[in-house]
Design a protein around this motif. Structure first.
Motif, mmCIF file in Angstrom:
data_model
loop_
_atom_site.group_PDB
_atom_site.id
_atom_site.type_symbol
_atom_site.label_atom_id
_atom_site.label_comp_id
_atom_site.label_asym_id
_atom_site.label_seq_id
_atom_site.Cartn_x
_atom_site.Cartn_y
_atom_site.Cartn_z
ATOM 1 N N PHE A 17 108.802 11.667 69.203
ATOM 2 C CA PHE A 17 109.122 12.926 68.534
ATOM 3 C C PHE A 17 107.960 13.902 68.515
ATOM 4 O O PHE A 17 108.063 14.970 67.924
ATOM 5 C CB PHE A 17 109.583 12.663 67.094
ATOM 6 C CG PHE A 17 110.995 12.161 67.010
ATOM 7 C CD1 PHE A 17 112.052 13.042 66.995
ATOM 8 C CD2 PHE A 17 111.254 10.807 66.974
ATOM 9 C CE1 PHE A 17 113.356 12.593 66.925
ATOM 10 C CE2 PHE A 17 112.552 10.338 66.897
ATOM 11 C CZ PHE A 17 113.605 11.225 66.875
ATOM 12 N N ASP A 18 106.864 13.518 69.101
ATOM 13 C CA ASP A 18 105.657 14.346 69.126
ATOM 14 C C ASP A 18 105.215 14.729 67.708
ATOM 15 O O ASP A 18 104.929 15.901 67.420
ATOM 16 C CB ASP A 18 105.873 15.597 69.992
ATOM 17 C CG ASP A 18 104.561 16.278 70.359
ATOM 18 O OD1 ASP A 18 103.524 15.586 70.440
ATOM 19 O OD2 ASP A 18 104.566 17.511 70.537
ATOM 20 N N VAL A 52 116.594 7.339 64.993
ATOM 21 C CA VAL A 52 116.287 8.562 65.731
ATOM 22 C C VAL A 52 117.017 9.753 65.112
ATOM 23 O O VAL A 52 116.434 10.816 64.919
ATOM 24 C CB VAL A 52 116.641 8.394 67.230
ATOM 25 C CG1 VAL A 52 116.622 9.718 67.959
ATOM 26 C CG2 VAL A 52 115.691 7.397 67.887
ATOM 27 N N ASN A 56 115.274 13.010 63.454
ATOM 28 C CA ASN A 56 115.634 14.303 64.031
ATOM 29 C C ASN A 56 116.111 15.262 62.938
ATOM 30 O O ASN A 56 115.754 16.442 62.935
ATOM 31 C CB ASN A 56 116.696 14.129 65.111
ATOM 32 C CG ASN A 56 116.853 15.362 65.950
ATOM 33 O OD1 ASN A 56 115.880 15.959 66.391
ATOM 34 N ND2 ASN A 56 118.093 15.767 66.178
ATOM 35 N N ILE A 59 113.082 16.535 60.981
ATOM 36 C CA ILE A 59 112.340 17.530 61.763
ATOM 37 C C ILE A 59 113.070 18.868 61.775
ATOM 38 O O ILE A 59 112.458 19.926 61.612
ATOM 39 C CB ILE A 59 112.082 16.997 63.190
ATOM 40 C CG1 ILE A 59 111.089 15.834 63.120
ATOM 41 C CG2 ILE A 59 111.573 18.102 64.102
ATOM 42 C CD1 ILE A 59 110.968 15.056 64.410
#
Length: 80
Positions: A17-18, A52, A56, A59
């Motif tokens: 996900f950086d 995930v 997500n 974020i």
């Protein structure tokens, strides 16, 4: 550790996900996103592919300007 799940170490999950590992530890501490498994011997944190979507969402909500406290409330169904 459950054998059927594919686990990613915290570093792999963060890289995907950086984001930083520190961010994931903060999310854990704030009970926003907890690791699926923590090894009792070495303390390594592991995440699953199922998580995930959760990360997500965190974020995306952050990008929309929500605070971590608000994100926790939203993810746990406490929105007004």
């Amino acid at each position: 550790m459950e054998e059927k799940q594919m686990y990613m170490r915290i570093g792999e999950f963060a890289d995907f996900f950086d984001i930083s590992q520190k961010a994931l530890r903060i999310y854990e501490k704030m009970e926003i996103l907890r690791p699926a498994y923590i090894d009792g011997e070495n303390g390594y944190r592991y995440y699953t592919a199922d998580q995930v979507k959760q990360l997500n969402a965190v974020i995306e909500l952050k990008a929309l300007g929500f605070t971590l406290k608000e994100i926790k409330s939203i993810l746990h169904g406490g929105t007004d």
